[in-house]
Design an enzyme around this catalytic site. Structure first.
Site, PDB file in Angstrom:
ATOM      1  N   ASN A  13       0.881  -1.167   0.000  1.00 56.91           N
ATOM      2  CA  ASN A  13       0.000   0.000   0.000  1.00 56.91           C
ATOM      3  C   ASN A  13       0.916   1.214   0.000  1.00 56.91           C
ATOM      4  O   ASN A  13       1.521   1.541   1.003  1.00 56.91           O
ATOM      5  CB  ASN A  13      -0.884  -0.034   1.259  1.00 56.91           C
ATOM      6  CG  ASN A  13      -1.668   1.252   1.444  1.00 56.91           C
ATOM      7  OD1 ASN A  13      -1.784   2.065   0.521  1.00 56.91           O
ATOM      8  ND2 ASN A  13      -2.218   1.445   2.636  1.00 56.91           N
ATOM      9  N   TRP A  14       1.019   1.821  -1.162  1.00 55.13           N
ATOM     10  CA  TRP A  14       1.972   2.934  -1.289  1.00 55.13           C
ATOM     11  C   TRP A  14       1.501   4.208  -0.615  1.00 55.13           C
ATOM     12  O   TRP A  14       2.272   5.144  -0.453  1.00 55.13           O
ATOM     13  CB  TRP A  14       2.247   3.206  -2.778  1.00 55.13           C
ATOM     14  CG  TRP A  14       3.085   2.155  -3.453  1.00 55.13           C
ATOM     15  CD1 TRP A  14       3.804   1.162  -2.847  1.00 55.13           C
ATOM     16  CD2 TRP A  14       3.303   2.014  -4.862  1.00 55.13           C
ATOM     17  NE1 TRP A  14       4.453   0.409  -3.801  1.00 55.13           N
ATOM     18  CE2 TRP A  14       4.161   0.907  -5.040  1.00 55.13           C
ATOM     19  CE3 TRP A  14       2.854   2.715  -5.986  1.00 55.13           C
ATOM     20  CZ2 TRP A  14       4.576   0.494  -6.309  1.00 55.13           C
ATOM     21  CZ3 TRP A  14       3.261   2.304  -7.244  1.00 55.13           C
ATOM     22  CH2 TRP A  14       4.123   1.193  -7.400  1.00 55.13           C
ATOM     23  N   LYS A  15       0.209   4.276  -0.309  1.00 55.61           N
ATOM     24  CA  LYS A  15      -0.369   5.488   0.302  1.00 55.61           C
ATOM     25  C   LYS A  15      -0.105   6.709  -0.605  1.00 55.61           C
ATOM     26  O   LYS A  15      -0.085   6.555  -1.821  1.00 55.61           O
ATOM     27  CB  LYS A  15       0.175   5.686   1.719  1.00 55.61           C
ATOM     28  CG  LYS A  15       0.039   4.396   2.547  1.00 55.61           C
ATOM     29  CD  LYS A  15       0.247   4.578   4.010  1.00 55.61           C
ATOM     30  CE  LYS A  15       0.057   3.242   4.713  1.00 55.61           C
ATOM     31  NZ  LYS A  15       0.120   3.342   6.162  1.00 55.61           N
ATOM     32  N   HIS A  99      -9.372   1.518   4.653  1.00 53.52           N
ATOM     33  CA  HIS A  99      -8.104   1.680   5.359  1.00 53.52           C
ATOM     34  C   HIS A  99      -8.303   2.631   6.554  1.00 53.52           C
ATOM     35  O   HIS A  99      -9.066   3.594   6.460  1.00 53.52           O
ATOM     36  CB  HIS A  99      -7.029   2.217   4.415  1.00 53.52           C
ATOM     37  CG  HIS A  99      -5.673   2.150   5.033  1.00 53.52           C
ATOM     38  ND1 HIS A  99      -5.209   3.104   5.899  1.00 53.52           N
ATOM     39  CD2 HIS A  99      -4.709   1.201   4.958  1.00 53.52           C
ATOM     40  CE1 HIS A  99      -4.009   2.760   6.322  1.00 53.52           C
ATOM     41  NE2 HIS A  99      -3.676   1.608   5.767  1.00 53.52           N
ATOM     42  N   GLU A 101      -6.614   4.979   7.665  1.00 59.07           N
ATOM     43  CA  GLU A 101      -6.351   6.397   7.387  1.00 59.07           C
ATOM     44  C   GLU A 101      -7.569   7.043   6.720  1.00 59.07           C
ATOM     45  O   GLU A 101      -7.854   8.220   6.942  1.00 59.07           O
ATOM     46  CB  GLU A 101      -5.083   6.533   6.522  1.00 59.07           C
ATOM     47  CG  GLU A 101      -3.842   6.268   7.357  1.00 59.07           C
ATOM     48  CD  GLU A 101      -2.692   5.623   6.613  1.00 59.07           C
ATOM     49  OE1 GLU A 101      -2.653   5.678   5.367  1.00 59.07           O
ATOM     50  OE2 GLU A 101      -1.815   5.038   7.284  1.00 59.07           O
ATOM     51  N   GLU A 171      -5.674  -4.842  10.437  1.00 52.87           N
ATOM     52  CA  GLU A 171      -4.642  -3.836  10.687  1.00 52.87           C
ATOM     53  C   GLU A 171      -4.912  -3.114  12.006  1.00 52.87           C
ATOM     54  O   GLU A 171      -5.709  -2.176  12.042  1.00 52.87           O
ATOM     55  CB  GLU A 171      -4.611  -2.818   9.537  1.00 52.87           C
ATOM     56  CG  GLU A 171      -4.280  -3.440   8.202  1.00 52.87           C
ATOM     57  CD  GLU A 171      -3.598  -2.445   7.278  1.00 52.87           C
ATOM     58  OE1 GLU A 171      -2.502  -2.746   6.815  1.00 52.87           O
ATOM     59  OE2 GLU A 171      -4.165  -1.366   7.041  1.00 52.87           O
ATOM     60  N   GLY A 177       2.380   2.275  10.628  1.00 47.30           N
ATOM     61  CA  GLY A 177       3.320   3.377  10.462  1.00 47.30           C
ATOM     62  C   GLY A 177       4.024   3.774  11.746  1.00 47.30           C
ATOM     63  O   GLY A 177       4.689   4.805  11.802  1.00 47.30           O
ATOM     64  N   SER A 217       3.216  -2.186  10.217  1.00 46.11           N
ATOM     65  CA  SER A 217       4.668  -2.291  10.405  1.00 46.11           C
ATOM     66  C   SER A 217       5.209  -3.683  10.108  1.00 46.11           C
ATOM     67  O   SER A 217       6.167  -4.142  10.740  1.00 46.11           O
ATOM     68  CB  SER A 217       5.068  -1.836  11.812  1.00 46.11           C
ATOM     69  OG  SER A 217       4.677  -0.486  12.016  1.00 46.11           O
ATOM     70  N   GLY A 238       2.778  -1.168   4.191  1.00 47.38           N
ATOM     71  CA  GLY A 238       2.909   0.243   3.842  1.00 47.38           C
ATOM     72  C   GLY A 238       4.360   0.603   3.597  1.00 47.38           C
ATOM     73  O   GLY A 238       4.916   0.384   2.519  1.00 47.38           O
TER      74      GLY A 238
HETATM   75  P1  PGA Z   1       2.797   0.218   7.535  1.00 50.35           P
HETATM   76  O1  PGA Z   1       1.349   0.435   6.876  1.00 50.35           O
HETATM   77  O2  PGA Z   1       3.310  -1.100   6.999  1.00 50.35           O
HETATM   78  O3  PGA Z   1       3.608   1.382   7.078  1.00 50.35           O
HETATM   79  O4  PGA Z   1       2.590   0.162   9.008  1.00 50.35           O
HETATM   80  C1  PGA Z   1       0.461  -0.630   6.733  1.00 50.35           C
HETATM   81  C2  PGA Z   1      -0.816  -0.138   6.134  1.00 50.35           C
HETATM   82  O5  PGA Z   1      -1.231   0.983   6.461  1.00 50.35           O
HETATM   83  O6  PGA Z   1      -1.449  -0.824   5.319  1.00 50.35           O
END
Ligand code: PGA
Length: 255
Positions: A13-15, A99, A101, A171, A177, A217, A238
């Protein structure tokens, strides 16, 4: 992972990262590192503007390109949004929905997550449906109740047949993150709760076929022990998906 029963899926997931040129370069760098690693599906979910460049770079490789969100309406006055039909027309087969976010910063609720999931399924896409508890909920000891409720609400009205187009990503929000990873035991326990909820909704046999990823993470160091758990069928990654070597090492851990 339980490859006898279900497909392992490693998704990046590149965000909000990468220009089209950077996206293409990352796909080109990753492709030889994951070539022939066919014991899992490999997906990069990219920002809308990067999808075409990433697809072009992924041609002839085992990397698939997905999107990071989709709107629930077919078309209309929804400035800034993208419909499932539009994504389908761009050859997108996978999309992240719900997600944390999106839920935290953009006001998405279980209701809109459910609507988006339905729209993507109807357009023939596979949804990576994200859910998970926040830190206060884990500390209060209500993680199981929270993920069970999200599973039920987010999948409301979705049939067993349609569930074949759903991957669930567990998640824990406190792990995203932050560098804090759920322990393999915590990931396993909560993925098992989600599967038990699916069994209540759809029956044991169907629940056993659903891919449930862990995300938060996950990296090249901790992936192997997370993926070794029987109910953890992959990862949604991510930060570590932005580095070819780290992402490829996670794919390796899934072989
Ligand atoms: P992260 O993000 O691996 O940077 O913790 C995971 C995600 O949000 O899908």
């Amino acid at each position: 992972m339980n490859p006898a029963k279900r497909r392992t899926v490693i998704a990046g997931n590149w965000k909000m990262n990468m220009t089209p040129a950077e996206a293409a370069a990352l796909v080109r760098e990753t492709a030889p590192l994951v070539a022939g690693k066919d014991n899992c599906d490999i997906i990069f979910c990219a920002p809308y503007v990067d999808i075409a460049a990433a697809q072009e770079a992924a041609k002839g490789t085992n990397i698939k390109i997905g999107a990071e969100n989709v709107h629930f309406a077919e078309a209309g006055a929804y400035t800034g949004e993208i419909s499932a039909k539009m994504l389908g027309a761009c050859g997108v087969d996978y999309v992240i929905v719900g997600h944390s976010e999106r839920r935290q910063y953009f006001g998405e609720t279980d209701e809109t997550v459910n609507l988006r999931t339905k729209a993507a399924i109807a357009a023939g896409m596979t949804v990576i449906l994200c859910l998970g508890e926040v830190k206060e909920q884990r500390l209060a000891g209500i993680t199981d109740e929270v993920v069970a409720m999200q599973t039920k609400l987010d999948l409301a009205g979705i049939s067993a047949e349609e569930l074949k187009q759903v991957i669930i990503a567990y998640e824990p929000v406190w792990a995203i993150g932050t560098g804090l990873t759920a322990t393999p035991e915590q990931a396993e326990e909560t993925c098992a709760v989600i599967r038990a909820t699916l069994a209540k909704l759809y029956g044991e046999e169907v629940a056993e076929t659903v891919t449930i990823q862990y995300g938060g993470s996950m990296n090249d160091k901790n992936a192997a022990e997370l993926l070794a758990k029987p109910n953890v069928d992959g990862g949604l990654i991510g930060g570590a998906s932005l580095k070819a070597a780290a992402f490829a090492a996670i794919v390796d851990a899934a072989q």
